[in-house]
Design an enzyme around this catalytic site. Structure first.
Site, PDB file in Angstrom:
ATOM      1  N   SER A   1       0.841  -1.189   0.000  1.00 58.79           N
ATOM      2  CA  SER A   1       0.000   0.000   0.000  1.00 58.79           C
ATOM      3  C   SER A   1       0.878   1.242   0.000  1.00 58.79           C
ATOM      4  CB  SER A   1      -0.919   0.013   1.223  1.00 58.79           C
ATOM      5  OG  SER A   1      -0.160   0.087   2.411  1.00 58.79           O
TER       6      SER A   1
ATOM      7  N   GLY B   1       2.372   2.828  -2.189  1.00 62.42           N
ATOM      8  CA  GLY B   1       3.574   2.821  -3.017  1.00 62.42           C
ATOM      9  C   GLY B   1       4.759   2.098  -2.419  1.00 62.42           C
TER      10      GLY B   1
ATOM     11  N   GLU C   1      -8.121   3.241 -10.234  1.00 66.76           N
ATOM     12  CA  GLU C   1      -7.079   4.083 -10.810  1.00 66.76           C
ATOM     13  C   GLU C   1      -6.863   3.768 -12.286  1.00 66.76           C
ATOM     14  OE1 GLU C   1      -3.515   4.811  -8.280  1.00 66.76           O
ATOM     15  OE2 GLU C   1      -4.432   3.313  -6.968  1.00 66.76           O
TER      16      GLU C   1
ATOM     17  N   GLU D   1      -5.169   0.016 -11.051  1.00 66.04           N
ATOM     18  CA  GLU D   1      -5.399  -0.678  -9.782  1.00 66.04           C
ATOM     19  C   GLU D   1      -6.778  -0.349  -9.246  1.00 66.04           C
ATOM     20  OE1 GLU D   1      -0.772  -0.811  -8.174  1.00 66.04           O
ATOM     21  OE2 GLU D   1      -2.304   0.189  -6.984  1.00 66.04           O
TER      22      GLU D   1
ATOM     23  N   ASP E   1      -6.815   7.228  -0.779  1.00 69.69           N
ATOM     24  CA  ASP E   1      -6.081   8.355  -0.192  1.00 69.69           C
ATOM     25  C   ASP E   1      -6.197   9.619  -1.039  1.00 69.69           C
ATOM     26  OD1 ASP E   1      -4.472   7.300  -2.204  1.00 69.69           O
ATOM     27  OD2 ASP E   1      -2.763   6.871  -0.905  1.00 69.69           O
ATOM     28  N   THR E   2      -6.203   9.482  -2.374  1.00 60.43           N
ATOM     29  CA  THR E   2      -6.346  10.674  -3.218  1.00 60.43           C
ATOM     30  C   THR E   2      -7.702  11.332  -3.025  1.00 60.43           C
ATOM     31  OG1 THR E   2      -7.165   9.412  -5.114  1.00 60.43           O
ATOM     32  CG2 THR E   2      -4.787   9.708  -4.951  1.00 60.43           C
TER      33      THR E   2
ATOM     34  N   ARG F   1       3.270   9.748   6.087  1.00 59.73           N
ATOM     35  CA  ARG F   1       2.208  10.729   5.891  1.00 59.73           C
ATOM     36  C   ARG F   1       1.540  10.997   7.233  1.00 59.73           C
ATOM     37  NH1 ARG F   1      -0.785   8.662   1.144  1.00 59.73           N
ATOM     38  NH2 ARG F   1      -2.019   7.436   2.597  1.00 59.73           N
TER      39      ARG F   1
END
Length: 389
Positions: free
Chosen positions: A149, A151, A257, A272, A279-280, A358
């Site tokens: 997750s 990245g 995505e 994906e 999150d975006t 983050r």
């Protein structure tokens, strides 16, 4: 009132819990560490390794939830079929969670079974297989763990000399107990989007306006909504998102995505899918829509009607990353962000900070005819003012 067992208690789970509590629900938040963000707003919490199937089922038997909502990938997902047999609603469904927690399964469903256009790809379970797969795909290529997750473990490889480092990164960044990677063709796309797709228990599939985003190392850094794109690109993305979510079954919000190329020969490529808030999509916390992605997810999970999704303004989000390691994070620069107009600040409340982790997000919004570039610039500038200390 429903009792919800939330598996994974990060920042996305926290906003989902808040949305559920506003609708009078009871939430038990679970994660592998104590005081995770969603635990801070839930009714109860449990700390255990969700890859341990026995521990997972012990929590289910203890709390007897009406609904199980997975928020992360590292879950013994096959046990969720047992939960459905017990009469527990799994979100979106045990089938969907099992497919989408593994890049191999979802890619095979989309490309092989549904005929959805994707980048060329191969799999590898060893460094030797990785070398062979990369040779077949060609350079540059993208290497990702099958389960990860944000990245983690993802690399862009430009030559064979970089494969060992990419393999090591994939092994280190993988979540769960699957050690296999996917090797993807590098697509020269013009931009990438998240198509938030809402499937309902008693209503049609709905789509949010597309969200553009910028990633670094496979992890989201900023997002903006709505992303300007051509009508044929938008309709194709909706068609693909609708097809794959219908095949997976269940009700909830999905982050689908896509890579988008303005060259019709490349067009729209599925990348994906996440069976949960994305999150975006935190950009929707800035009132870009009449309902945020978390409110949409809560309604879909609970079977409540969603009459429409309306784009009310445009927005931009930018993440706050830690530059230090600390077990007692504090923050400076909050005053400047809070002094800005049409701006929202969210500190996630993670109990520890690591370099690159983050820790919060800044969301800015403005009218639909405002300059999106200026809005993005404002948001990134404000996010850079917040420092973890």
């Amino acid at each position: 009132m429903k009792k919800i067992l939330l598996l994974g208690s990060g920042e996305l789970g926290k906003e989902f819990v808040i949305a559920c509590k506003r609708k009078g629900q009871y939430v038990v938040a679970c994660d592998k560490y104590a005081n995770a963000p969603a635990m801070q707003v839930a009714d109860e919490c449990e700390v255990f390794n969700m890859l341990n199937g026995d521990a997972l089922m012990a929590a289910v038997r203890k709390h007897r939830p009406d609904i199980i909502v997975p928020e992360i990938e590292a879950i013994r997902t096959e046990r969720l079929f047992d939960c459905e047999q017990m009469g527990i609603q799994v979100v979106p469904s045990a089938r969907a969670v099992n497919f989408t927690m593994n890049r191999k399964a979802i890619r095979e469903l989309a490309h092989t079974e549904l005929g959805i256009k994707t980048a060329n790809y191969r799999y590898a379970t060893s460094f030797e297989e990785l070398q062979q797969a990369a040779g077949m795909i060609g350079f540059p290529c993208i290497i990702k763990p099958l389960m990860s997750s944000s990245g983690h473990g993802q690399s862009k490889v430009d030559s064979a000399d970089e494969l060992q480092a990419a393999w090591d990164a994939a092994c280190a960044g993988a979540r769960g107990d699957i050690m296999e990677v996917i090797v993807e063709q590098f697509i020269p796309f013009d931009f990438e989007i998240t198509m938030l797709t809402v499937t309902q228990q008693h209503g049609p599939t709905l789509f949010c306006s597309p969200i553009g985003h910028v990633q670094k190392g496979g992890d989201y850094r900023e997002s903006f909504q709505p992303m300007a794109m051509q009508d044929w690109q938008l309709e194709e993305a909706k068609r693909m998102a609708g097809a794959v979510t219908e095949a997976l079954t269940g009700a909830g919000i999905w982050g689908v995505e896509f890579f988008i190329s303005n060259d019709p020969k490349v067009g729209v490529l599925f990348s994906e899918l996440s069976p949960r808030p994305h999150d975006t999509g935190m950009v929707t916390l800035g009132h870009t829509q009449n309902l945020s992605e978390f409110e949409l997810h809560a309604r879909a999970v609970l079977g409540l009607p969603i009459p429409e999704i309306v784009q009310e303004c445009q927005g931009a989000s930018a993440v706050i990353l830690s530059e230090i390691e600390t077990s007692a994070p504090d923050y400076q620069g909050l005053e400047e962000v809070c002094a800005a107009t049409r701006t929202r600040l969210r500190i996630f409340g993670k109990p520890e900070a690591h370099v690159g982790r983050r820790m919060g997000v800044v969301v800015c919004y403005d009218s639909l005819n405002a300059s999106q570039e200026e809005l993005r610039r404002k948001c990134k500038t404000l996010a850079s003012k917040v420092k973890v200390i």
